[in-house]
Design a protein around this motif. Structure first.
Motif, PDB file in Angstrom:
ATOM      1  N   CYS A 137       0.802  -0.847  -0.474  1.00 34.65           N
ATOM      2  CA  CYS A 137      -0.190  -0.571   0.066  1.00 34.65           C
ATOM      3  C   CYS A 137       1.078   1.309  -0.384  1.00 34.65           C
ATOM      4  O   CYS A 137       2.000   1.291   1.064  1.00 34.65           O
ATOM      5  N   GLY A 165      -7.450  -3.036   2.445  1.00 36.36           N
ATOM      6  CA  GLY A 165      -6.463  -3.841   1.934  1.00 36.36           C
ATOM      7  C   GLY A 165      -5.433  -3.551   1.338  1.00 36.36           C
ATOM      8  O   GLY A 165      -5.103  -2.559   1.599  1.00 36.36           O
ATOM      9  N   ASP A 166      -5.218  -5.027   1.001  1.00 37.34           N
ATOM     10  CA  ASP A 166      -3.604  -4.840  -0.692  1.00 37.34           C
ATOM     11  C   ASP A 166      -3.995  -3.866  -1.358  1.00 37.34           C
ATOM     12  O   ASP A 166      -4.847  -4.437  -2.445  1.00 37.34           O
ATOM     13  N   CYS A 182      -3.811  -0.998  -2.233  1.00 41.07           N
ATOM     14  CA  CYS A 182      -4.038  -0.110  -2.355  1.00 41.07           C
ATOM     15  C   CYS A 182      -3.473   1.735  -2.387  1.00 41.07           C
ATOM     16  O   CYS A 182      -2.176   1.379  -1.883  1.00 41.07           O
ATOM     17  N   GLY A 204     -11.893  -2.351   0.007  1.00 41.77           N
ATOM     18  CA  GLY A 204     -10.997  -3.498  -0.683  1.00 41.77           C
ATOM     19  C   GLY A 204      -9.979  -3.003  -0.958  1.00 41.77           C
ATOM     20  O   GLY A 204      -9.230  -2.284  -1.368  1.00 41.77           O
ATOM     21  N   GLU A 205      -9.134  -4.054  -2.095  1.00 41.14           N
ATOM     22  CA  GLU A 205      -7.700  -4.969  -2.008  1.00 41.14           C
ATOM     23  C   GLU A 205      -7.997  -4.083  -3.896  1.00 41.14           C
ATOM     24  O   GLU A 205      -8.854  -3.470  -4.011  1.00 41.14           O
ATOM     25  N   LYS A 206      -6.748  -3.210  -4.181  1.00 33.50           N
ATOM     26  CA  LYS A 206      -6.430  -2.143  -4.958  1.00 33.50           C
ATOM     27  C   LYS A 206      -7.509  -1.091  -5.216  1.00 33.50           C
ATOM     28  O   LYS A 206      -7.796  -0.292  -6.944  1.00 33.50           O
ATOM     29  N   THR A 207      -7.634  -0.332  -4.250  1.00 29.79           N
ATOM     30  CA  THR A 207      -8.892   0.988  -4.210  1.00 29.79           C
ATOM     31  C   THR A 207      -7.649   1.639  -4.519  1.00 29.79           C
ATOM     32  O   THR A 207      -6.700   1.986  -3.983  1.00 29.79           O
ATOM     33  N   PRO A 254     -13.678  -3.875  -3.178  1.00 28.81           N
ATOM     34  CA  PRO A 254     -11.967  -4.105  -4.365  1.00 28.81           C
ATOM     35  C   PRO A 254     -12.448  -3.275  -5.616  1.00 28.81           C
ATOM     36  O   PRO A 254     -13.735  -2.828  -6.206  1.00 28.81           O
ATOM     37  N   ASN A 255     -11.099  -3.395  -6.535  1.00 32.14           N
ATOM     38  CA  ASN A 255     -10.560  -1.894  -7.028  1.00 32.14           C
ATOM     39  C   ASN A 255     -11.728  -0.586  -7.140  1.00 32.14           C
ATOM     40  O   ASN A 255     -11.718  -0.658  -8.352  1.00 32.14           O
TER      41      ASN A 255
END
Length: 183
Positions: A103, A136-137, A139, A154-157, A171-172
């Motif tokens: 992150c 999340g992961d 980010c 969520g991840e990749k935000t 996510p995303n």
């Protein structure tokens, strides 16, 4: 323009204290010159003295993570691997705070896991409110983002600079604004 602080006019209680002050100023100047020459950056004195990766390690953060000396850490904060936490951040883990791996938490970001709204408006009669906050992961939180207690990202935000996040996002997500909304 005249310097607001004339070092020669500072009154010290002892010669030893003045000498220490002068040595610290010399050390800071030398360190600053070296960092500018080698890394093209000028940092606050504490950042020159204290290693960001060692601080992260001492706080139990994941391998490869770093956190600036100017960052405030409160309560239980869990950080994954290879996460960068920028300068002048606030990590409030009083209600639990989790930040994933890989992150980027930019300068000035504030992550909260409690608030004192009810306490304040009740004249101190109501309790503080706590809720775990989770990032999340993978980010990215842009500069000066504020995340309220109980939010999960969520991840990749991706969160745009100067956003206020007061609800969770899957996510995303790509969000920005005050309050933050999908973009």
């Amino acid at each position: 323009m005249k310097n607001w602080m004339d070092r020669d006019k500072i009154e010290f209680k002892s010669t030893e204290l003045r000498e220490l002050y002068e040595k610290l100023v010399d050390i800071k100047t030398t360190f600053d010159q070296e960092f500018v020459a080698q890394f093209k950056r000028s940092l606050p004195f504490a950042e020159l003295l204290f290693d960001r990766w060692e601080r992260a390690k001492a706080l139990g953060f994941g391998i490869g993570s770093s956190i600036y000396d100017s960052s405030l850490v409160i309560g239980k904060v869990v950080v994954g691997e290879n996460t960068w936490i920028g300068p002048n951040t606030i990590l409030d883990g009083s209600g639990g705070l989790k930040i994933g791996s890989y992150c980027s938490i930019s300068a000035g970001v504030q992550l909260y896991s409690h608030d004192t709204v009810e306490w304040a408006i009740s004249g101190g009669e109501a309790e503080y409110k706590y809720a775990e906050t989770s990032i999340g992961d993978n980010c990215y939180l842009g500069p000066n983002v504020i995340v309220s207690k109980g939010v999960t990202l969520g991840e990749k935000t991706i969160v745009g600079a100067n956003s206020f996040v007061n609800q969770s996002f899957p996510p995303n997500s790509k969000i920005a604004g005050n309050p933050a909304k999908p973009i």
